[in-house]
Design a protein around this motif. Structure first.
Motif, short mmCIF file in Angstrom:
data_model
loop_
_atom_site.label_atom_id
_atom_site.label_comp_id
_atom_site.label_asym_id
_atom_site.label_seq_id
_atom_site.Cartn_x
_atom_site.Cartn_y
_atom_site.Cartn_z
N ASN A 10 -35.00 -40.25 -10.45
CA ASN A 10 -35.69 -41.54 -10.40
C ASN A 10 -34.71 -42.59 -9.91
OD1 ASN A 10 -36.91 -39.98 -12.84
ND2 ASN A 10 -38.48 -41.46 -12.24
N LEU A 11 -35.07 -43.26 -8.82
CA LEU A 11 -34.28 -44.39 -8.36
C LEU A 11 -34.95 -45.63 -8.95
CD1 LEU A 11 -33.92 -43.21 -4.66
CD2 LEU A 11 -32.21 -43.02 -6.48
N GLY A 12 -34.40 -46.14 -10.04
CA GLY A 12 -35.01 -47.26 -10.74
C GLY A 12 -36.22 -46.81 -11.54
N LEU A 13 -36.44 -47.44 -12.66
CA LEU A 13 -37.62 -47.13 -13.47
C LEU A 13 -37.90 -48.32 -14.38
CD1 LEU A 13 -38.09 -43.68 -15.26
CD2 LEU A 13 -39.30 -45.74 -15.92
N ASP A 159 -40.10 -45.47 2.70
CA ASP A 159 -39.32 -45.13 3.87
C ASP A 159 -37.84 -45.18 3.48
OD1 ASP A 159 -38.56 -44.62 6.41
OD2 ASP A 159 -38.84 -46.68 7.14
N LEU A 160 -37.33 -44.07 3.02
CA LEU A 160 -35.96 -44.05 2.51
C LEU A 160 -35.33 -42.69 2.78
CD1 LEU A 160 -33.69 -45.18 0.53
CD2 LEU A 160 -34.95 -44.03 -1.28
N SER A 161 -34.10 -42.71 3.28
CA SER A 161 -33.36 -41.45 3.41
C SER A 161 -31.95 -41.65 2.87
CB SER A 161 -33.29 -41.00 4.86
OG SER A 161 -32.41 -39.90 4.95
N LEU A 162 -31.53 -40.75 2.01
CA LEU A 162 -30.16 -40.79 1.47
C LEU A 162 -29.31 -39.71 2.14
CD1 LEU A 162 -30.99 -41.36 -2.31
CD2 LEU A 162 -30.13 -43.04 -0.67
N LYS A 163 -29.77 -39.25 3.29
CA LYS A 163 -29.07 -38.20 4.04
C LYS A 163 -27.58 -38.58 4.21
CE LYS A 163 -29.22 -35.73 8.34
NZ LYS A 163 -29.59 -35.75 9.71
N GLY A 164 -26.72 -37.62 3.90
CA GLY A 164 -25.28 -37.85 4.06
C GLY A 164 -24.60 -38.28 2.78
N TYR A 165 -25.33 -38.93 1.88
CA TYR A 165 -24.73 -39.32 0.59
C TYR A 165 -24.41 -38.07 -0.22
CZ TYR A 165 -25.65 -44.27 1.13
OH TYR A 165 -25.64 -45.56 1.58
N GLU A 196 -39.38 -53.75 -3.60
CA GLU A 196 -38.53 -54.59 -2.75
C GLU A 196 -37.07 -54.17 -2.87
OE1 GLU A 196 -39.92 -56.55 -0.56
OE2 GLU A 196 -41.80 -55.81 -1.43
N ILE A 197 -36.63 -53.93 -4.11
CA ILE A 197 -35.21 -53.60 -4.34
C ILE A 197 -34.80 -52.34 -3.57
CG2 ILE A 197 -33.51 -52.95 -6.11
CD1 ILE A 197 -35.18 -54.65 -8.10
N ILE A 198 -35.70 -51.37 -3.52
CA ILE A 198 -35.38 -50.09 -2.90
C ILE A 198 -35.11 -50.23 -1.39
CG2 ILE A 198 -37.75 -49.31 -2.37
CD1 ILE A 198 -35.14 -47.07 -4.03
N TRP A 205 -27.79 -51.74 -4.93
CA TRP A 205 -28.66 -51.26 -6.01
C TRP A 205 -28.03 -51.49 -7.39
CZ3 TRP A 205 -30.59 -45.75 -4.07
CH2 TRP A 205 -31.43 -45.94 -2.97
N LYS A 206 -26.69 -51.30 -7.46
CA LYS A 206 -25.99 -51.35 -8.76
C LYS A 206 -26.36 -52.61 -9.56
CE LYS A 206 -21.38 -51.16 -10.75
NZ LYS A 206 -19.93 -51.11 -10.51
#
Ligand SMILES: C[C@@](CO)(OP(=O)(O)O)[C@H](O)COP(=O)(O)OP(=O)(O)OC[C@H]1O[C@@H](n2ccc(N)nc2=O)[C@H](O)[C@@H]1O
Ligand SMILES: Nc1ncnc2c1ncn2[C@@H]1O[C@H](COP(=O)(O)OP(=O)(O)O)[C@@H](O)[C@H]1O
Length: 274
Positions: A10-13, A159-165, A196-198, A205-206
């Motif tokens: 979960n990214l944020g909750l 619309d989010l990609s964390l590719k490479g992280y 919005e934050i995402i 994000w922190k």
């Protein structure tokens, strides 16, 4: 036929309201991660029983009838009178971790049965069945980055990609009951919507993205908070508890050299996201 149900984080909750039915409205972003169980089905020729569940890997508490893969099978069997099956489940995703392992198994079982027995169910129909098995289960049908609201079952794509992280996932030997974690929460509407934050860069994000369960779970299990702090000390660009815990994940920049991670006896998984 075999499939590999994956975990989610979960990214944020934000838990926004308690509903009259006892459930809670929330906002979260589900993101799939490549920590996987293995799930295989074959037709069972001994027709005296409908199913036989063969489990290996990590232990799952409870009776086989309560396993979500069995519930998923029985749900579709009621509608489509399926042949008896052997179910082989190799469990690698820890339970009670906030990683959705049980929900993933259930959703992947629905997809597997759909394919093996040519049921021609659309993703939308599969999502309807999945929602009957658990609040976050339907996410795993499409398995794409998703903003979820309602009780965690009303979806829109993100619309989010964390590719490479680089992802580091740590699960201490603590089982957090989702139901219990909710019972300590005082719901509130966040100042800024997660939607919005995402959209902001990961390094912002922190200071902006919260998991409301941390406030209720950390005081009860300080070890979980310690893991989060350690991930930040090691250079994570973002770290948080996943779902209702007890796992914690850290996202590290692609070029970051992560040195000497040591979480003792805790389950630890590290990968580069694709
Ligand atoms: C809250 C999340 C966020 O990801 O927690 P995790 O399971 O991932 O930790 C999930 O949506 C959880 O989904 P899931 O684990 O499928 O929940 P369920 O089995 O349906 O519900 C377990 C219990 O949690 C409570 N519950 C669950 C979802 C919700 N929106 N409000 C609730 O109050 C209810 O008491 C319910 O009996
Ligand atoms: N196939 C399964 N895998 C894991 N847990 C399962 C499964 N079927 C039923 N369960 C039950 O679901 C509960 C929650 O498991 P899980 O969904 O993996 O955790 P979480 O809700 O923390 O993501 C466990 O207590 C377990 O008894």
């Amino acid at each position: 036929m075999i499939t590999f149900p994956n975990a989610k984080i979960n990214l944020g909750l934000n838990i926004t309201e308690k509903r009259p039915d006892g459930y809670h409205n929330l906002e979260t972003v589900f993101y799939s991660v490549p920590l996987e169980d293995a799930l295989e089905i074959t037709i069972l020729n001994d027709s005296k029983q409908k199913f036989a569940l063969h489990q290996s890997g990590l232990e799952i508490s409870g009776e086989p009838e309560n396993n979500l893969v069995v519930k998923a099978y029985l749900l579709l069997d009621r509608e489509f009178q399926l042949p008896p099956i052997d179910i082989y489940l190799y469990k690698h995703i820890p339970s009670g971790a906030g990683l959705g392992g049980g929900s993933a198994d259930a959703a992947f079982m629905l997809k597997l049965l759909n394919e093996k027995f040519h049921l021609h169910l659309t993703d939308e129909k599969l999502e309807e069945y999945a929602a009957m098995l658990g609040a976050d289960c339907a996410f795993f049908i499409k398995n794409k980055p998703t903003f979820a609201e309602g009780i965690g079952n009303v979806f829109s794509p993100v619309d989010l990609s964390l590719k490479g992280y680089q992802l580091v996932l740590v699960k201490p030997d603590i089982f957090v009951s989702t139901r219990e974690a909710f019972s300590f929460i005082r719901p509130r509407h966040p100042e800024h919507s997660l939607k919005e934050i995402i959209k902001r860069p990961v390094n912002e994000w922190k200071d902006n993205m919260l998991n409301d369960f941390e406030e209720s779970v950390f005081p009860q299990y300080p070890v979980i908070e310690d893991i989060k702090k350690e991930l930040y000390r090691k250079g994570a660009v973002y770290a948080a508890m996943s779902g209702s815990g007890s796992s914690v994940f850290g996202l590290f920049n692609p070029e970051e050299e992560i040195a000497d991670l040591d979480f003792g006896q805790a389950f630890c998984f590290q990968t580069k996201l694709k």
